[in-house]
Write an enzyme that holds these catalytic residues in place. Structure first.
Site, PDB file in Angstrom:
ATOM      1  N   LYS A  59       0.849  -1.106   0.081  1.00 34.51           N
ATOM      2  CA  LYS A  59      -0.002  -0.038   0.173  1.00 34.51           C
ATOM      3  C   LYS A  59       0.879   1.343  -0.146  1.00 34.51           C
ATOM      4  CE  LYS A  59      -3.968   1.799   2.651  1.00 34.51           C
ATOM      5  NZ  LYS A  59      -4.642   1.273   3.848  1.00 34.51           N
ATOM      6  N   SER A 109      -9.588   1.206   3.184  1.00 33.12           N
ATOM      7  CA  SER A 109      -8.858   2.077   2.262  1.00 33.12           C
ATOM      8  C   SER A 109      -7.666   1.376   1.543  1.00 33.12           C
ATOM      9  CB  SER A 109      -8.116   3.151   3.262  1.00 33.12           C
ATOM     10  OG  SER A 109      -7.262   2.555   4.094  1.00 33.12           O
ATOM     11  N   SER A 150      -9.952  -1.102   7.260  1.00 29.66           N
ATOM     12  CA  SER A 150      -9.304  -0.847   6.038  1.00 29.66           C
ATOM     13  C   SER A 150      -8.562  -2.007   5.548  1.00 29.66           C
ATOM     14  CB  SER A 150      -8.225   0.218   6.052  1.00 29.66           C
ATOM     15  OG  SER A 150      -8.964   1.541   6.291  1.00 29.66           O
TER      16      SER A 150
END
Length: 478
Positions: free
Chosen positions: A82, A164, A188
């Site tokens: 990420k 997310s 997330s």
């Protein structure tokens, strides 16, 4: 000769590498071809933020040195991380913010160092919801001002991609890498994993280092694996669950933490396991999604699980004071040491930059950033301490601990990420895995939660359910 990479797990890829049926260079090339075909063209999933320009060079090194020393299951395996996790390579760590587009950090995050030590190839960084979905109250999952909108490969533009860690979820579901790393503060990892028919582990806060990760909340933040099967998640967790002396949350890192989480892959673990059903979380589901979950409960019963249906898990309407306060304090600490190429060195600077570039940076708004900036930056602020005390009490003593102790539960079951709030505040672990699909093809995930550092239990239960059902199907991107 290159092998077919789609849906291959880490062990299968490693076996092919060891047998010289393929090379790491061929794996990197094959994954890059899929990225070019489906992420940058075709359905344009937009899951990848930046491909590592050194990936092929690293793959060549792995091929040249394969077998010369004892090597881990991740040796020569391409993974993605990420884009709020620092890498020392030529990829900026941005959190999706245009204000951080030039944040080239000279040092890897601690967990990235562990991945490299295991021989993994960082193939690319992945797009995400901006500032890990802590910028605007109504920002869509998977959107950032720098990266644009990530799409769900099971229904591009139709199904929510989750967030997310949206880019990691979409990329792994679409077979753009063998496995990936996401981060979670509250949902997330669990949200994009369940939305993209993946396995996601949200570890205990304090099991995985946060050093070098753009933060939200030091009491809730953690990184974790996002993979296509439980075995791969166990392999990835083994590599990154290493004590970091610079992360205060790891002071209680257990000395008996598993050195190899694969030993907990028991396909009969559901037999006799006591599973409590969080029915309140089901209220967020459509009728079709509820049917998938009911079948999941039936499948667990047939595997010998003892189902307690339902449990009374207190869900107080707790405020966001802790997260807003910690976001300001923690982000300011991160930005204070940011690279010279970035002009913003505080949350206030980020807000000001966004306002000055609002035609790019503020397609939505920055209400969460502004509300956080209005908080005290004092870690001893009475309002903050009172809210943190309430979070701990209601999530642990009056919440998860109370229910699990009274009913002697091994785990609590909830759908997707809808039970993420209490374990997030408690710092407790969860695992989600594919439970099936609605008639229109929307993925549904089943999630187990337990006490701190009970990852072995969750992995065992998740593997047992996965092997009994084998629900995951590859998305059709043609």
């Amino acid at each position: 000769m290159a092998i077919t990479i789609s849906e291959k797990n880490i062990s299968e890829l490693q076996q092919a590498l060891q047998a010289r049926e393929t090379t790491s260079v061929e794996l990197v090339t094959s994954y890059l071809q899929r990225i070019y075909t489906y992420d940058q063209s075709g359905p344009v999933l937009n899951s990848i933020r930046q491909v590592n320009p050194d990936a092929l060079r690293i793959a060549e090194y792995c091929d040249e040195n394969r077998g010369k020393t004892e090597q881990s299951p991740l040796y020569g395996i391409p993974i993605v991380i990420k884009n709020n996790i620092n890498t020392e390579e030529k990829m900026a760590t941005t959190a999706g913010s245009v204000a951080l587009k030039n944040n080239y950090d000279p040092e890897d995050a601690f967990l990235v160092k562990q991945l490299r030590a295991a021989g993994a190839i960082i193939l690319a960084t992945t797009n995400l919801t901006e500032f890990a979905n802590f910028m605007a109250y109504d920002m869509p999952n998977g959107y950032s001002s720098l990266g644009g909108q990530v799409l769900n490969p099971y229904g591009p533009g139709h199904f929510d991609v989750g967030g997310s860690s949206a880019g990691t979820g979409s990329a792994i579901a679409a077979n753009f890498a063998a496995a990936g790393i996401g981060t979670e503060t509250s949902g997330s990892i669990l949200s994009p994993a369940s939305s993209n028919s993946l396995v996601g582990i949200k570890p205990t806060v304090g099991l995985i280092s946060r050093t070098g990760i753009i933060p939200i909340s030091h009491s809730q933040d953690t990184a974790g694996p996002m993979t296509r099967c439980v075995e791969d998640a166990a392999i990835l967790l083994t590599a990154i669950a290493v004590k970091d002396p610079e992360d205060p949350a790891m002071e209680n890192f257990p000395g008996n933490t598993s050195k190899n989480y694969k030993v907990h892959l028991h396909n009969q673990a559901l037999h006799g396991a006591r599973i409590g059903i969080d029915r309140e979380a089901f209220s967020h589901l459509s009728e079709a999604e509820q049917q998938v979950m009911e079948q999941a409960i039936t499948d667990m019963t047939e595997q010998g699980a003892i189902i307690i249906d339902s449990i009374n898990l207190a869900q107080p309407d707790l405020d966001m004071v802790v997260m807003k306060h910690e976001f300001k304090h923690d982000l300011n600490a991160y930005l204070a040491n940011i690279s010279a190429g970035v002009s913003a060195h505080s949350l206030a600077d980020i807000i000001q930059y966004n306002q000055a570039h609002k035609h790019i940076a503020l397609l939505y708004n920055q209400a969460l950033l502004s509300d956080s900036e209005a908080m005290s930056d004092d870690p001893n602020d009475p309002a903050y301490l009172k809210s943190r005390e309430a979070d701990i009490y209601y999530s642990r003593e009056a919440g998860i601990d109370k229910v699990m102790n009274e009913l002697a539960l091994d785990a609590i079951l909830s759908p997707n990420n809808f039970g993420a709030g209490l374990p997030a505040k408690a710092g407790y672990p969860s695992i989600t895995m594919p439970a099936g699909y609605t008639p229109e093809g929307k993925p549904v995930g089943v999630t187990f939660t337990s006490y701190a550092y009970q990852e072995p239990t969750l992995i065992a239960l998740g593997y047992s359910y996965e092997q009994a059902t084998l629900h995951r199907k590859q998305p059709n991107l043609s």
